[in-house]
Write a protein that holds these residues in place. Structure first.
Motif, mmCIF file in Angstrom:
data_model
loop_
_atom_site.group_PDB
_atom_site.id
_atom_site.type_symbol
_atom_site.label_atom_id
_atom_site.label_comp_id
_atom_site.label_asym_id
_atom_site.label_seq_id
_atom_site.Cartn_x
_atom_site.Cartn_y
_atom_site.Cartn_z
ATOM 1 N N ARG A 270 1.943 -5.287 10.385
ATOM 2 C CA ARG A 270 2.194 -4.296 9.338
ATOM 3 C C ARG A 270 3.580 -3.684 9.547
ATOM 4 O O ARG A 270 4.005 -3.445 10.686
ATOM 5 C CB ARG A 270 1.142 -3.180 9.374
ATOM 6 C CG ARG A 270 -0.213 -3.608 8.880
ATOM 7 C CD ARG A 270 -1.241 -2.502 9.017
ATOM 8 N NE ARG A 270 -1.031 -1.382 8.110
ATOM 9 C CZ ARG A 270 -1.825 -0.326 8.036
ATOM 10 N NH1 ARG A 270 -2.893 -0.239 8.824
ATOM 11 N NH2 ARG A 270 -1.581 0.647 7.176
ATOM 12 N N ARG B 32 0.844 -1.188 0.000
ATOM 13 C CA ARG B 32 0.000 0.000 0.000
ATOM 14 C C ARG B 32 0.887 1.248 0.000
ATOM 15 O O ARG B 32 1.985 1.229 0.550
ATOM 16 C CB ARG B 32 -0.889 -0.011 1.243
ATOM 17 C CG ARG B 32 -1.952 -1.087 1.242
ATOM 18 C CD ARG B 32 -2.404 -1.455 2.642
ATOM 19 N NE ARG B 32 -2.730 -0.269 3.433
ATOM 20 C CZ ARG B 32 -3.941 0.294 3.501
ATOM 21 N NH1 ARG B 32 -4.936 -0.237 2.817
ATOM 22 N NH2 ARG B 32 -4.156 1.353 4.251
ATOM 23 N N ASP C 263 3.424 -1.239 3.805
ATOM 24 C CA ASP C 263 2.925 0.094 3.475
ATOM 25 C C ASP C 263 4.122 1.022 3.294
ATOM 26 O O ASP C 263 5.131 0.893 4.002
ATOM 27 C CB ASP C 263 2.065 0.674 4.602
ATOM 28 C CG ASP C 263 0.873 -0.182 4.962
ATOM 29 O OD1 ASP C 263 -0.259 0.258 4.703
ATOM 30 O OD2 ASP C 263 1.061 -1.275 5.532
ATOM 31 N N VAL D 120 5.208 -0.396 8.242
ATOM 32 C CA VAL D 120 4.904 0.849 7.538
ATOM 33 C C VAL D 120 6.183 1.677 7.479
ATOM 34 O O VAL D 120 6.696 2.123 8.506
ATOM 35 C CB VAL D 120 3.788 1.622 8.258
ATOM 36 C CG1 VAL D 120 3.448 2.892 7.496
ATOM 37 C CG2 VAL D 120 2.547 0.741 8.410
#
Length: 300
Positions: free
Chosen positions: A204, A2, A275, A206
């Protein structure tokens, strides 16, 4: 992977919301806000939910020491309800220079503080009663915010102890100034191992990175060095930069033509980042070119 925008340098709330609209129009996945001494990131996230109805909104990151877990959980759940449950809460202990030098609070045992903070915060966000009596904080409360689901929580973690804590107790980590190699060899293995050992789902990862599509990459890096150079001397960042063989944060900037920046973005994906939060640097034309490239990559 993402892709979202990191909104950290806009001069005011109006400009920050314009960045969110730009991210939404480019069909990016998210917009995250910094918490420094310019605006309140959670308030801006709540406002952004009204002008960009489809993308994830988050903080990267809110300092923990100045906000008791009860206060932060109440505010975060309120933002979650206001944004239709599209909010992600990024937190971190910050740095001694900020917590002691500016807030006037003791920067005491940050790793233990973060573990105890999450031990209180996570169940509060789930609406569970909490009676936590730790060495660094005490919390006794139960919070209910109608319409809010528990927001994901990310922890700013670079060192092994903080990465273990993030993997065990939170939903992932948010990094800054970390290269793809650092994520692949240092961040990802540690946080994934900790999450697996705790029986949690894959975290996640990021990654925050400054980027600029430009014909003058060295000029862009010089501008970042002039603006953000002091950050290179904060102990946590200095340790990271030394590990990466870099003199300052300006060396982490992805800058060059479209192919160069695109290759840098692909490297983060290959390293295991789930991400990417891009801080657009450079002038208005360069920022527009960067956003156009991000949109093309995300929807290719």
């Amino acid at each position: 992977m993402r892709i979202g925008l990191y909104v950290g340098q806009a001069p005011g709330v109006t400009e920050a919301l314009a960045e969110v609209r730009a991210a939404a129009q480019a069909r990016l996945d998210s917009a995250f806000f910094s918490q420094v001494f310019r605006w309140d990131a959670l308030t801006v996230a709540a406002l952004a939910g009204q002008c960009a109805p489809d993308i994830e909104l988050g903080t990267a990151v809110v300092q923990t020491y100045p906000r008791h877990p009860i206060a932060l959980a109440t505010q975060a759940l309120t933002v979650q309800a206001a944004t239709g449950n599209r909010f992600t809460l990024g937190i971190g202990p910050s740095h001694a220079a900020v917590i002691e030098g500016q807030f006037g609070l003791a920067y005491d045992r940050p790793a233990l503080h973060t573990r105890e903070y999450l031990s209180a915060l996570m169940p509060l966000l789930r609406g569970e009663p909490v009676d936590h009596r730790g060495e660094t904080l005490r919390t006794k409360a139960e919070i209910t915010v109608p319409g809010a689901t528990p927001p994901p929580v990310l922890v700013s973690a670079l060192g092994p102890v903080m990465l273990r804590t993030a993997g065990e107790l939170a939903d992932g980590t948010v990094t800054v100034w970390a290269t793809p190699r650092t994520i692949a060899e240092h961040v990802r293995p540690r946080i994934e191992e900790a999450a697996a050992a705790a029986g949690r789902r894959a975290p996640r990862i990021v990654a925050g990175v400054p980027a600029c599509v430009t014909t003058d990459p060295e000029g862009v890096r010089a501008g970042v060095a002039a603006q953000l150079g002091p950050a290179s001397q904060l102990p946590a960042y200095r340790t990271l930069l030394d590990r990466q063989g870099m003199s300052g944060v300006h060396e982490t900037v992805l800058a060059g033509d479209e192919d160069t920046v695109a290759a840098g973005i692909r490297a983060f994906a290959a390293a295991g980042a789930t991400d990417l939060l891009v801080s657009r640097v450079g002038d208005a034309t360069e920022k527009a070119r960067t956003l156009e490239l991000l949109s093309r990559i995300r929807h290719r």
